[in-house]
Design an enzyme around this catalytic site. Structure first.
Site, PDB file in Angstrom:
ATOM      1  N   PRO A   1      -0.943   2.144   2.886  1.00 14.64           N
ATOM      2  CA  PRO A   1      -1.070   1.825   1.469  1.00 14.64           C
ATOM      3  C   PRO A   1      -0.020   0.821   1.010  1.00 14.64           C
ATOM      4  CG  PRO A   1      -1.257   4.185   1.816  1.00 14.64           C
ATOM      5  CD  PRO A   1      -0.843   3.588   3.123  1.00 14.64           C
ATOM      6  N   GLU A   2      -0.450  -0.131   0.196  1.00 14.38           N
ATOM      7  CA  GLU A   2       0.446  -1.136  -0.354  1.00 14.38           C
ATOM      8  C   GLU A   2       0.582  -0.877  -1.851  1.00 14.38           C
ATOM      9  OE1 GLU A   2      -0.644  -5.078   1.033  1.00 14.38           O
ATOM     10  OE2 GLU A   2      -1.453  -4.244   2.894  1.00 14.38           O
TER      11      GLU A   2
END
Length: 285
Positions: free
Chosen positions: A2-3
């Site tokens: 996840p960013e």
């Protein structure tokens, strides 16, 4: 992994559901989930029990929940971590690692992590900004992010532009997917030397980074499998808007040239050979 958009989507969901609620009990079901809390799982549960969540904040890819004690609960999702709100009594997830029950008997917070690369910890006195994540730079969605400071620091670096975008001490929250998308929009190859960028080019790149992140947040992030979901278990759909990442062999939306994939730091980079020509002399891989 996840960013920023995925973590920000989770932050927004948590803010809606946990601010102002008092933690009644904490159940640590797997020690790896709290391995960053060095005093151990028992201490982790003890210092959180009875505390009230006062806010939900984010620095790059890290979340932290300030508490009324002045401490903070820090969370990092890793590769597969999920923070889910579930009704009390709902069936446990197969990879449930930590459970938080609240005094109001409302939905409980669950940390679910298949690969156990993520984790939770408590930062003593870290409500304002935990020391453990203070080294991480602000992200471009932060109101206090300095555009001029970033452009100057970027141009001082002697590295490749994509490597710089992934440096969390320079700019936080940007990972492989959104770096490729911003570089595609900027018509820059990731191997372009940072010290060869002009000030206006660096500023334009930053604008594209900010635009890509903002659009992804509005669409709930990018989900390629069931591992990334928001607090309600729903997937994001920014993957439908990707122009370069994961589109090897497909026509560039801008010029029609097939998108190429290149090895990059044990991962892959995606770019358009025509719109984003590789700099002369740049190494491959």
């Amino acid at each position: 992994m996840p960013e920023l958009p995925e973590v920000e989507t989770v932050r927004q969901g948590l803010a809606q559901w946990v601010i102002g609620r008092r933690i009644a009990s904490v159940e640590v079901r797997h020690p790896r989930a709290v391995r960053r809390h060095t005093p151990g799982g028992g201490h982790f549960a003890d210092v959180l029990t009875g505390r009230t969540v006062t806010d939900v904040r984010r620095r790059g890819k890290y979340l932290w929940l300030p508490l009324d004690s002045g401490d903070a609960l820090i969370g990092h999702l890793g590769m597969s971590g999920q923070l889910l709100l579930q009704p009390v009594g709902a069936a446990d997830e197969l990879h449930l690692r930590v459970r938080f029950r609240f005094a109001d008997d409302g939905p409980e917070l669950r940390f679910v992590d298949q690969r156990t690369f993520g984790g939770l910890s408590v930062s003593e006195g870290g409500a304002e900004l935990p020391d453990e994540i203070a080294h991480i730079a602000r992200d471009p969605m932060d109101p206090e992010f300095s555009d001029a400071g970033f452009v100057a620091a970027l141009r001082r670096r002697r590295t490749e532009v994509k490597r710089a975008l992934l440096d969390q001490t320079l700019i936080s929250g940007v990972g492989n997917i959104y770096a490729d998308e911003a570089l595609w929009r900027a018509k820059l190859h990731g191997a372009r030397p940072t010290d060869a960028l002009t000030g206006p080019a660096a500023q334009r790149l930053l604008g594209h980074v900010r635009d890509v992140l903002g659009e992804a947040i509005k669409q709930g992030g990018t989900s390629f499998d069931e591992l990334y979901v928001n607090v309600n278990g729903e997937s994001g759909y920014f993957d439908r808007s990707l122009n370069a990442y994961g589109r090897e062999g497909e026509p560039c939306p801008r010029c029609g040239t097939p998108i190429r994939r290149e090895a990059f730091m044990n991962r892959s980079s995606y770019s358009c050979p025509r719109c984003q020509p590789r700099p002369r002399g740049a190494l491959r891989g």
